[in-house]
Design a protein around this motif. Structure first.
Motif, PDB file in Angstrom:
ATOM      1  N   GLU A  18      31.573   6.614  17.529  1.00 21.64           N
ATOM      2  CA  GLU A  18      31.959   6.249  18.894  1.00 21.64           C
ATOM      3  C   GLU A  18      31.408   4.902  19.341  1.00 21.64           C
ATOM      4  N   SER A  19      30.280   4.479  18.773  1.00 17.25           N
ATOM      5  CA  SER A  19      29.577   3.298  19.274  1.00 17.25           C
ATOM      6  C   SER A  19      29.636   2.139  18.279  1.00 17.25           C
ATOM      7  N   TYR A  51      40.167   3.137  13.957  1.00 18.37           N
ATOM      8  CA  TYR A  51      39.063   3.761  14.684  1.00 18.37           C
ATOM      9  C   TYR A  51      38.164   4.564  13.750  1.00 18.37           C
TER      10      TYR A  51
END
Length: 549
Positions: A398-399, A522
């Motif tokens: 996510e980061s 992603y």
């Protein structure tokens, strides 16, 4: 400019050392000199040095006083104390001031050359030697990979590759790339091995011998007390390695039968290479009995960890304890019933062990556990589930900052080590090292860094994991996955009659055609679990004994 480095030699009798200085210049070192501490400090203000040789007994500033002042100006420069003094207190003070080495006069040129190699050229020498050793072993490793034919062979392959991955961590890119290619090839062959043999691990013979068949009482033990069962070798009904549901029966219960007090740490999503780097933190306090076992498929918490705690394969948990099993499509957490599952296993084996259960999600939870340490003595078994590494893996996805901080496997290991070193859990291990507990460290599964997307289509009820899917209307290329059309054959739950499971292998991950490019960008280069790879399936199981024993 000196080819091998720039040195400063500080000695009030420097003229007597001219032969040594000429020897070092002949070895392509540049050597500056000073006869007292003050001149030496002036030199250090003018330029940086690769190493400083320092006499302890000098007029004016002593060697130790000079050392302290040098370290204030150049804190990273290695300083070698060269002195006639053999007094223990002088040695202690020098070591306390973080000298790099301590030489007793008279020194010979080779002594000096050795300390230079240790303190200036060590990394280069180690890298060159490691690269050479790996090159010499590449053929043997390739043969070991190609000849692997059993679950024991694959454990040895993975141990070999992990050893070289750690050795080559700071090697040149060519060697690291060669190792990466060997590991990729190994994982492809490992996946073929699993696809050929995994179903056989749960054949009627293996299931009966290992207490997993429907004919065993309550699906588990066949006698009032637990005994360790040796699985048949491959070739005798296929054989079966130590698997997730066997851990308590074959490793934890025997320790308890020996009247040991046991603390079991289950580090969620913990790979063998991460254990190897953390082991250096603990090697001064514990002796290790290290082995590797196989996580069941899917290599995910809901399946593998629940199998550990229940001592049952997932379909048996769902059948026998439906109130403790949560299906994939249900919203509630999949690992909320771990303590009750442990109790079912103790009851099923007709045991009377007392246990405590703790789940650690953050530093505050670790602090609370540390404060409760004395209560461990009230139980035969204390189980501690540690979620940090799994949380790190998800947070890295996510980061962007965390993804850069743990950019590759080496960085991922480094972050893991830093966390452990500074976590309150480290203090807990120090307390355990001073105790009589047996400590067991293991995991439910590992993870792999994924890069290659493969397309899968399913309805909206299909689970979200990127390494395995289950559902009744899945569309995929059967050549790209390991498909299990009859989950009962591998003792997995089947929510519907037509439910199938598919597993990604190697560094593949499942991607949906909708918004494909965004989805792939992603998730590419993230650490995932649930599928088939050595990193996910072959995981550590280590028994630690305090050295004070």
């Amino acid at each position: 400019m000196a080819k091998n480095g720039t040195l400063l030699w500080i000695d009030d009798e420097i003229e007597l050392l001219r032969a040594h200085i000429l020897f070092l210049k002949g070895k392509e070192y540049e050597v500056d000199t000073a006869t007292n501490g003050r001149d030496a400090l002036d030199r250090c203000r003018e330029r940086d040095y690769d190493l400083i040789l320092l006499d302890e007994n000098m007029p004016g500033l002593t060697g130790l006083e000079t050392l302290t002042l040098i370290k204030e100006m150049q804190p990273t420069v290695p300083v070698v104390m060269v002195t006639k003094s053999e007094e223990e207190n002088i040695m202690n003070q020098a070591i306390g001031a973080k000298i790099a080495d301590y030489l007793i006069k008279p020194v010979n040129p080779n002594q000096i050359l050795l300390t230079l190699k240790k303190n200036i050229h060590k990394k280069d020498i180690i890298t060159e030697t490691t690269n050479t050793n790996y090159q010499q072993n590449m053929g043997r490793i390739a043969m070991q990979i190609n000849d692997a034919a059993s679950y024991e062979d694959w454990i040895e392959v993975y141990k070999t590759l992990t050893h070289w991955e750690l050795e080559l961590e700071h090697a040149d890119n060519n060697m690291s790339e060669m190792l990466r290619m060997q590991k990729e090839e190994a994982n492809n062959l490992f996946a073929k091995y699993i696809r050929r043999n995994y179903e056989g691990w749960f054949s009627p013979l293996n299931s009966e011998v290992l207490g997993l068949s429907k004919n065993s009482p309550r699906g588990g033990a066949s006698s009032p007390r637990c005994t360790s069962v040796t699985p048949p070798r491959e070739g005798q009904g296929g054989g079966q390695p130590l698997l997730s549901p066997h851990l308590f029966r074959d490793r934890i219960f025997p320790l308890l039968d020996q009247k040991e007090k046991v603390v079991l740490f289950v580090f969620d999503n913990f790979r063998y290479d991460q254990w190897k780097v953390i082991s250096h933190e603990l090697s001064g306090e514990f002796a290790f009995d290290e082995e590797l076992y196989y996580s069941i498929l899917p290599t995910a918490t809901q399946y593998a960890r629940n199998a550990i705690f229940s001592g049952l394969m997932p379909n048996k948990i769902a059948e026998m304890f439906p109130e403790l099993w949560v299906d994939e499509d249900e919203e509630e957490g999949k690992n909320l019933n771990e303590a009750p599952l442990i109790q079912t296993q103790i009851d099923r084996y007709r045991r009377h062990d007392t246990f405590s259960y703790h789940k650690i999600n953050d530093a505050q939870g670790a602090e609370r556990l540390l404060a409760q340490y004395k209560q461990f003595a009230n139980h035969d078994l204390n189980v501690v589930v540690v979620n940090f590494i799994d949380l790190l893996s998800h947070a890295r996805t996510e980061s962007k900052t965390l993804r850069e901080l743990a950019a590759d496997e080496a960085a991922y290991r480094s972050v893991t080590t830093t966390w452990f070193r500074h976590s309150p859990l480290r203090e807990l291990f120090t307390l355990l090292a001073e105790s009589d507990y047996k400590v067991v460290i293991t995991t439910d599964h590992g993870s792999i860094r994924v890069n290659n997307p493969i397309k899968v289509v399913g309805d909206r009820n299909v689970n979200t994991n990127l390494r395995y899917k289950l559902g009744k209307n899945l569309s995929y290329n059967a050549r790209e996955v390991y498909e299990i059309k009859d989950p009962r054959k591998v003792l997995l739950p089947s929510p519907n009659v037509s439910t199938a499971y598919i597993f990604a292998w190697g560094d593949n991950f499942f991607a949906y055609p909708n918004n494909y490019n965004h989805y792939v960008s992603y998730y590419r280069d993230t650490f995932q679990h649930g599928g088939i790879s050595m990193e996910e399936m072959i995981v550590p199981l280590v028994t630690l004994t305090p050295k004070k024993r």
